[in-house]
Design an enzyme around this catalytic site. Structure first.
Site, PDB file in Angstrom:
ATOM      1  N   ARG A  57     -15.588 -12.737 -18.311  1.00  0.00           N
ATOM      2  CA  ARG A  57     -16.849 -11.979 -18.332  1.00  0.00           C
ATOM      3  C   ARG A  57     -17.964 -12.797 -17.689  1.00  0.00           C
ATOM      4  O   ARG A  57     -18.902 -12.242 -17.113  1.00  0.00           O
ATOM      5  CB  ARG A  57     -17.238 -11.574 -19.757  1.00  0.00           C
ATOM      6  CG  ARG A  57     -18.639 -10.955 -19.856  1.00  0.00           C
ATOM      7  CD  ARG A  57     -18.794  -9.966 -21.010  1.00  0.00           C
ATOM      8  NE  ARG A  57     -18.439 -10.560 -22.275  1.00  0.00           N
ATOM      9  CZ  ARG A  57     -19.237 -11.341 -23.017  1.00  0.00           C
ATOM     10  NH1 ARG A  57     -20.458 -11.612 -22.599  1.00  0.00           N
ATOM     11  NH2 ARG A  57     -18.829 -11.853 -24.151  1.00  0.00           N
ATOM     12  N   TYR A 114     -30.985   6.272  -4.494  1.00  0.00           N
ATOM     13  CA  TYR A 114     -29.712   6.745  -5.034  1.00  0.00           C
ATOM     14  C   TYR A 114     -29.936   7.374  -6.419  1.00  0.00           C
ATOM     15  O   TYR A 114     -30.730   6.847  -7.218  1.00  0.00           O
ATOM     16  CB  TYR A 114     -28.748   5.562  -5.125  1.00  0.00           C
ATOM     17  CG  TYR A 114     -27.431   5.933  -5.738  1.00  0.00           C
ATOM     18  CD1 TYR A 114     -26.502   6.700  -5.033  1.00  0.00           C
ATOM     19  CD2 TYR A 114     -27.112   5.540  -7.033  1.00  0.00           C
ATOM     20  CE1 TYR A 114     -25.302   7.051  -5.602  1.00  0.00           C
ATOM     21  CE2 TYR A 114     -25.902   5.890  -7.607  1.00  0.00           C
ATOM     22  CZ  TYR A 114     -25.000   6.645  -6.886  1.00  0.00           C
ATOM     23  OH  TYR A 114     -23.817   6.998  -7.454  1.00  0.00           O
ATOM     24  N   ASP A 154     -31.909  -2.349  -1.886  1.00  0.00           N
ATOM     25  CA  ASP A 154     -30.558  -1.807  -1.931  1.00  0.00           C
ATOM     26  C   ASP A 154     -30.158  -1.518  -0.480  1.00  0.00           C
ATOM     27  O   ASP A 154     -30.659  -0.583   0.142  1.00  0.00           O
ATOM     28  CB  ASP A 154     -30.546  -0.530  -2.772  1.00  0.00           C
ATOM     29  CG  ASP A 154     -29.157   0.098  -2.882  1.00  0.00           C
ATOM     30  OD1 ASP A 154     -28.291  -0.198  -2.020  1.00  0.00           O
ATOM     31  OD2 ASP A 154     -28.946   0.895  -3.809  1.00  0.00           O
ATOM     32  N   LYS A 163     -18.890   1.015  -1.505  1.00  0.00           N
ATOM     33  CA  LYS A 163     -19.070   1.750  -0.252  1.00  0.00           C
ATOM     34  C   LYS A 163     -18.545   0.913   0.921  1.00  0.00           C
ATOM     35  O   LYS A 163     -17.388   0.601   0.968  1.00  0.00           O
ATOM     36  CB  LYS A 163     -20.549   2.139  -0.094  1.00  0.00           C
ATOM     37  CG  LYS A 163     -21.172   2.717  -1.382  1.00  0.00           C
ATOM     38  CD  LYS A 163     -20.602   4.048  -1.801  1.00  0.00           C
ATOM     39  CE  LYS A 163     -21.041   4.500  -3.193  1.00  0.00           C
ATOM     40  NZ  LYS A 163     -22.474   4.567  -3.413  1.00  0.00           N
TER      41      LYS A 163
END
Ligand SMILES: *Cc1c(COP(=O)(O)O)cnc(C)c1O
Length: 408
Positions: free
Chosen positions: A74, A127, A199, A224
């Site tokens: 983690r 987005y 972004d 993406k």
């Protein structure tokens, strides 16, 4: 708390790979940046460390001597580090971090940097998931959001104020493909002591490098273009050590960790980023140009196509325009739906950036929560179809798109 790993010590993630010259281009860096064969049993390909935990530092000779301690996946895993090194070099950053998704990367970046009373300034056209984060989650913790539409976004100096803590931008924007002046926004944010976060998912580091333009942090949905094959979900953040260490605390607490297998797949996808983007860029240019004059197409959205000013900004800020094209069809949403039904090669699916071409109607997918008025205010016309052009032959794509337009 028995069984819980000890708290990790903050540490730098770079400097542990074979040194490579500074001047290498993105196509070379994507292939070689994470070289360290002597630490990987001589393997040419970085292995998948599919483990949740690691031997304690006293027993782990690999960890001794260089300050590097892996404790628990983690927090950090060697497969994450290989990806992070490639992204770090591609973005020209001090460091990078991977996350379980683009939204995890954006959420951790924002939550690590704001507190009650702060103001976040954000473009109105972002987005859909980012809009939800800002409009649903942040107000519950006392953080205000000031929304900026495309017009006022041309003059960031008049938008930012002393309580602005963080500025969140996309360029090109999703789905309208507007281009914003990242250097000017970064200077304006600097002046009021705010962080600018970009972004850059739609551009990729092959086409645009926000940190070189002055941004503090760059984030991507690696789902993406960076992954590029529509077979994984991941996110990344890149920037200076100081900011990444602050994000680490939030990242560890939120636990939005990338699985090592997905990290390996992302690394494999990244190897070909540069050649894929060349083809995506070429297909975007070919389709936007060819369909601009089609009688069933009212207008085309393409990075830089909005105005001469945006065209010149795009040509200095970006090295390529990506494979994203928006078509506004005559006949509104019914025509858009019929067009999608008539496509035979292009998949009808949300998301973007994969090797296969995709088409979707943003008002029914990523921006489904917006009303007709809100869509109109953001320049998303009723007949808007978003295309993510893959790496197929452009003639084949054009034939499929034209055949589908001919049915309208
Ligand atoms: C897809 C996308 C995101 C969200 O990324 P996920 O990997 O789906 O969480 C964020 N920003 C942009 C621009 C995107 O296209």
């Amino acid at each position: 708390m028995s069984g819980e790993p000890v708290r990790p010590r903050p540490r730098s993630v770079d400097g542990r790979f074979d040194p490579l010259p500074e001047w290498l281009g993105p196509g070379t860096l994507a292939v070689h940046a994470d070289r360290r064969p002597e630490r990987n049993a001589g393997a040419v390909v970085a292995p998948i460390y599919q483990t949740s935990t690691f031997h304690s530092p006293e027993e782990n000779s690999e960890a001794r001597g260089d300050g590097q301690v892996f404790l628990y996946t983690r927090y950090e895993n060697p497969t994450h580090q290989a990806v992070q090194e490639v992204v770090r070099r591609l973005e020209g950053a001090q460091g990078a971090r991977v996350f379980a998704s683009g939204m995890a990367a954006i959420a951790a970046t924002v939550l690590a940097n704001v507190e009650a009373g702060d103001e976040v300034v954000a473009l109105e056209t972002l987005y859909g998931g980012t809009l939800d984060l800002l409009s649903e989650l942040l107000p519950r913790f006392g953080v205000r959001v000031r929304w900026v539409s495309d017009g006022p976004a041309q003059e960031p100096e008049s938008v930012l104020g002393p309580s602005t803590r963080l500025v969140l931008l996309e360029s090109p924007t999703n789905p309208t493909l507007r281009v914003h002046d990242l250097a000017r926004w970064a200077r304006a944010a600097d002046r009021v002591g705010a962080l600018s976060v970009v972004d850059s998912t739609l551009a990729t580091p092959v086409n645009q490098r926000p940190l070189a333009l002055g941004a503090d942090l760059v984030v991507h949905s690696a789902t993406k273009y960076l992954g590029g094959h529509s077979d994984l979900v991941a996110g990344v953040v890149a920037g200076p050590h100081k900011l990444l260490e602050r994000i680490d605390r939030t990242r560890w607490i939120l636990g939005a960790t990338l699985d090592p297998l997905a990290a390996f797949l992302l690394l494999r996808g990244l190897r070909t980023l540069s050649v894929r983007m060349a083809r995506h860029n070429a297909n975007g240019a070919a389709v936007s140009e060819a369909l601009r004059s089609h009688p069933k197409v009212r207008s085309v959205h393409y990075p830089g196509s909005f105005s001469p000013a945006e065209a010149s900004l795009a040509s200095t800020q970006m090295q390529g325009r990506s494979g994203m094209v928006g078509l506004v069809l005559e006949g509104g949403r019914p025509a858009a739906r019929r067009f999608l039904k008539a496509l035979r090669l292009v998949h009808v699916a949300p998301s973007l950036g994969g090797v296969e071409s995709l088409a979707s109607i943003p008002s029914e997918t990523s921006h489904v929560h917006l009303s007709e008025a809100e869509l109109a205010a953001r320049g998303i016309a009723p007949g808007f179809v978003r295309l993510s052009l893959g790496i197929e032959e452009s003639d084949d794509l054009l034939k499929d798109l034209r055949d589908a337009l001919d049915t309208l």
